[in-house]
Design a protein around this motif. Structure first.
Motif, short mmCIF file in Angstrom:
data_model
loop_
_atom_site.label_atom_id
_atom_site.label_comp_id
_atom_site.label_asym_id
_atom_site.label_seq_id
_atom_site.Cartn_x
_atom_site.Cartn_y
_atom_site.Cartn_z
N VAL A 210 0.83 -1.20 0.00
CA VAL A 210 0.00 0.00 0.00
C VAL A 210 0.87 1.26 0.00
CG1 VAL A 210 -1.65 1.35 1.37
CG2 VAL A 210 -2.01 -1.10 1.03
N LEU A 211 1.94 1.25 0.77
CA LEU A 211 2.84 2.41 0.77
C LEU A 211 3.43 2.65 -0.61
CD1 LEU A 211 4.72 1.92 4.17
CD2 LEU A 211 3.23 3.84 3.55
N GLU A 212 3.85 1.59 -1.29
CA GLU A 212 4.43 1.74 -2.62
C GLU A 212 3.40 2.26 -3.62
OE1 GLU A 212 6.10 -2.06 -3.55
OE2 GLU A 212 7.80 -1.82 -2.18
N LEU A 213 2.19 1.76 -3.53
CA LEU A 213 1.13 2.23 -4.42
C LEU A 213 0.76 3.68 -4.12
CD1 LEU A 213 -1.17 -0.91 -4.28
CD2 LEU A 213 0.10 -0.12 -6.29
N ALA A 214 0.67 4.01 -2.83
CA ALA A 214 0.25 5.36 -2.43
C ALA A 214 1.26 6.42 -2.85
CB ALA A 214 0.02 5.41 -0.93
N ARG A 215 2.55 6.08 -2.79
CA ARG A 215 3.59 7.06 -3.12
C ARG A 215 3.53 7.51 -4.58
NH1 ARG A 215 7.00 3.79 0.65
NH2 ARG A 215 7.33 5.11 2.50
N LYS A 216 2.83 6.76 -5.42
CA LYS A 216 2.71 7.13 -6.82
C LYS A 216 1.72 8.27 -7.04
CE LYS A 216 3.70 2.40 -8.36
NZ LYS A 216 3.18 1.20 -9.08
N LYS A 217 0.86 8.53 -6.05
CA LYS A 217 -0.18 9.53 -6.27
C LYS A 217 -0.49 10.42 -5.06
CE LYS A 217 -3.22 6.44 -7.53
NZ LYS A 217 -4.50 5.79 -7.91
N TYR A 218 0.05 10.06 -3.86
CA TYR A 218 -0.24 10.83 -2.66
C TYR A 218 1.05 11.17 -1.92
CZ TYR A 218 -4.94 8.91 -3.38
OH TYR A 218 -6.15 8.55 -3.92
N LYS A 219 0.96 12.18 -1.06
CA LYS A 219 2.05 12.43 -0.13
C LYS A 219 1.95 11.40 0.99
CE LYS A 219 4.03 15.89 2.99
NZ LYS A 219 3.87 17.24 3.60
N VAL A 220 3.07 10.75 1.32
CA VAL A 220 3.06 9.64 2.27
C VAL A 220 4.10 9.87 3.36
CG1 VAL A 220 3.47 7.17 2.55
CG2 VAL A 220 2.25 8.01 0.53
N GLU A 221 3.73 9.54 4.60
CA GLU A 221 4.66 9.66 5.72
C GLU A 221 4.59 8.40 6.58
OE1 GLU A 221 3.59 13.09 7.96
OE2 GLU A 221 4.11 14.52 6.36
N GLU A 222 5.74 7.94 7.03
CA GLU A 222 5.81 6.91 8.07
C GLU A 222 6.34 7.60 9.32
OE1 GLU A 222 7.34 2.91 6.86
OE2 GLU A 222 7.88 3.97 5.02
N GLY A 223 5.55 7.65 10.36
CA GLY A 223 5.97 8.41 11.53
C GLY A 223 5.10 8.12 12.74
N THR A 224 4.82 9.18 13.50
CA THR A 224 4.05 9.05 14.73
C THR A 224 2.61 9.48 14.50
OG1 THR A 224 6.00 9.47 16.08
CG2 THR A 224 3.86 9.81 17.12
N ILE A 225 1.67 8.66 14.98
CA ILE A 225 0.25 9.00 14.94
C ILE A 225 -0.27 8.95 16.37
CG2 ILE A 225 -2.05 8.30 14.19
CD1 ILE A 225 -0.84 7.14 11.69
N THR A 226 -1.00 9.96 16.76
CA THR A 226 -1.60 10.00 18.10
C THR A 226 -3.12 9.84 18.00
OG1 THR A 226 -1.94 12.39 18.10
CG2 THR A 226 0.22 11.57 18.84
N LEU A 227 -3.73 9.59 19.14
CA LEU A 227 -5.19 9.51 19.18
C LEU A 227 -5.81 10.84 18.77
CD1 LEU A 227 -5.76 7.46 22.46
CD2 LEU A 227 -5.77 6.63 20.10
N GLU A 228 -5.13 11.93 19.10
CA GLU A 228 -5.62 13.25 18.69
C GLU A 228 -5.58 13.40 17.17
OE1 GLU A 228 -7.27 16.91 18.68
OE2 GLU A 228 -7.17 15.49 20.34
N ASP A 229 -4.55 12.83 16.54
CA ASP A 229 -4.47 12.87 15.08
C ASP A 229 -5.67 12.16 14.46
OD1 ASP A 229 -2.02 14.23 15.02
OD2 ASP A 229 -0.88 12.36 15.15
N ILE A 230 -6.08 11.04 15.06
CA ILE A 230 -7.24 10.31 14.53
C ILE A 230 -8.49 11.17 14.63
CG2 ILE A 230 -8.72 8.29 14.84
CD1 ILE A 230 -6.27 6.77 15.87
N ALA A 231 -8.62 11.90 15.73
CA ALA A 231 -9.79 12.76 15.92
C ALA A 231 -9.87 13.85 14.85
CB ALA A 231 -9.74 13.40 17.30
N GLN A 232 -8.70 14.22 14.30
CA GLN A 232 -8.66 15.27 13.28
C GLN A 232 -8.56 14.71 11.86
OE1 GLN A 232 -9.05 18.40 14.32
NE2 GLN A 232 -9.05 17.66 16.45
N ALA A 233 -8.55 13.40 11.72
CA ALA A 233 -8.29 12.78 10.42
C ALA A 233 -9.49 12.88 9.48
CB ALA A 233 -7.90 11.32 10.61
N LYS A 234 -9.17 12.81 8.20
CA LYS A 234 -10.19 12.80 7.15
C LYS A 234 -10.68 11.39 6.87
CE LYS A 234 -10.75 14.66 2.44
NZ LYS A 234 -10.00 15.31 1.34
N GLU A 235 -9.75 10.43 6.94
CA GLU A 235 -10.06 9.02 6.71
C GLU A 235 -9.15 8.16 7.57
OE1 GLU A 235 -9.93 7.63 2.64
OE2 GLU A 235 -10.24 9.67 1.87
#
Length: 283
Positions: A210-235
């Motif tokens: 999925v990361l390899e596919l996504a990098r062809k069309k989206y900005k992609v990051e591997e990093g830190t995700i918090t519960l607050e980030d989920i609350a602000q997420a689009k998907e």
């Protein structure tokens, strides 16, 4: 699958009827829950991304101090023979390596290699159309980089998950998200950036694809995700061998985005299906 369809398993250097495949009670997988496994699927009778799954299987064994009794070439030949004998078109194949028979119930013995194959269950159209709901739990798997057979916490939480009308549990530690018991986690930020946790996770083969596919069309990051980030997420969505990409629409009773499967999630799912189909054609 017909109830009369005879299945076979591999154990103790031979392929035998599934109903005859037994371990002795002294095995450390029984005594102490010590062992590793890996799981891949076959579509149209062909194993998908087998090299990646075998690499992870041997890497997990190394991390746990277990010696796989077959070389990669020998294991591949055994898998091919078992798949042919079972005759399942779409299936899941599980390779288990145990701590072996232990004289004192603690010291490892020569590992036992088990290979099982069962019919494949994939997400329903209804699940893809509506998405799933998850809860969270403060926990990080010990030795997360190894695919061990220790699923104690996830299994213990099944009743709690069902009681809350949810489908799975997302692990976090002090608000920093890691993974599901059997899947990786992704979210899409408001600006369209796709993010997935980088630490304290099992590096899934589907996650990598999925990361390899996504990098062809989206900005992609591997990093830190918090519960607050989920609350602000689009998907948000999970990835795994059997789930492919499964949209997440609710976390701890709160909607993710608009509470419906997102366009990025569904777009990447189609890309992943196309990738699988391309590999089958190439085999």
């Amino acid at each position: 699958m017909s109830s009369t369809h005879k299945l076979y398993a591999y154990l103790h250097e031979e392929i035998l009827p599934l109903e005859s495949a037994y371990l002795h009670v002294s095995d450390l997988s029984i005594q102490r829950g010590y062992g590793i496994f890996d799981f891949f699927k076959t579509l149209n009778g062909q194993p998908l991304f087998l090299e990646e799954y075998l690499n992870r299987f041997y890497a997990s064994a190394l991390l746990m101090g277990l010696q796989v009794p077959l070389s990669e070439e020998e294991l591949t030949a055994t898998l091919t023979q078992l798949i042919q004998m079972n005759g399942l078109i779409d299936s899941g194949v599980k390779m288990i390596l145990t701590g072996g028979y232990s004289a004192n119930g603690y010291d490892p013995g020569p590992p036992n290699l088990i290979i099982l194959q069962q019919p494949l269950t994939m997400p329903s159209e209804a699940q893809l159309a509506t998405g799933i709901k998850v809860i969270t739990h403060d926990y990080v798997r010990e030795l997360a980089a190894a695919k061990t057979i220790n699923y104690t916490v996830g299994i213990r939480l099944i009743q709690q998950i069902k009681a809350k009308g949810a489908d799975d549990v997302l692990y976090h530690q002090n608000g920093v998200v890691s993974e599901f018991p059997r899947s990786n986690f992704f979210l899409v930020k408001e600006d369209g950036t796709l993010v997935t946790p980088a630490r304290e996770i099992l590096h899934g083969v589907t996650r990598k694809n999925v990361l390899e596919l996504a990098r062809k069309k989206y900005k992609v990051e591997e990093g830190t995700i918090t519960l607050e980030d989920i609350a602000q997420a689009k998907e948000a969505f999970m990835t795994s061998t059997t789930k492919r990409i499964l949209p997440i629409v609710e976390v701890d009773g709160k909607s993710v985005g608009n509470g419906k499967p997102g366009t990025v999630s569904l777009d990447l799912l189609q890309d992943l299906i196309a990738l699988e189909e391309a590999q089958i054609r190439a085999l």
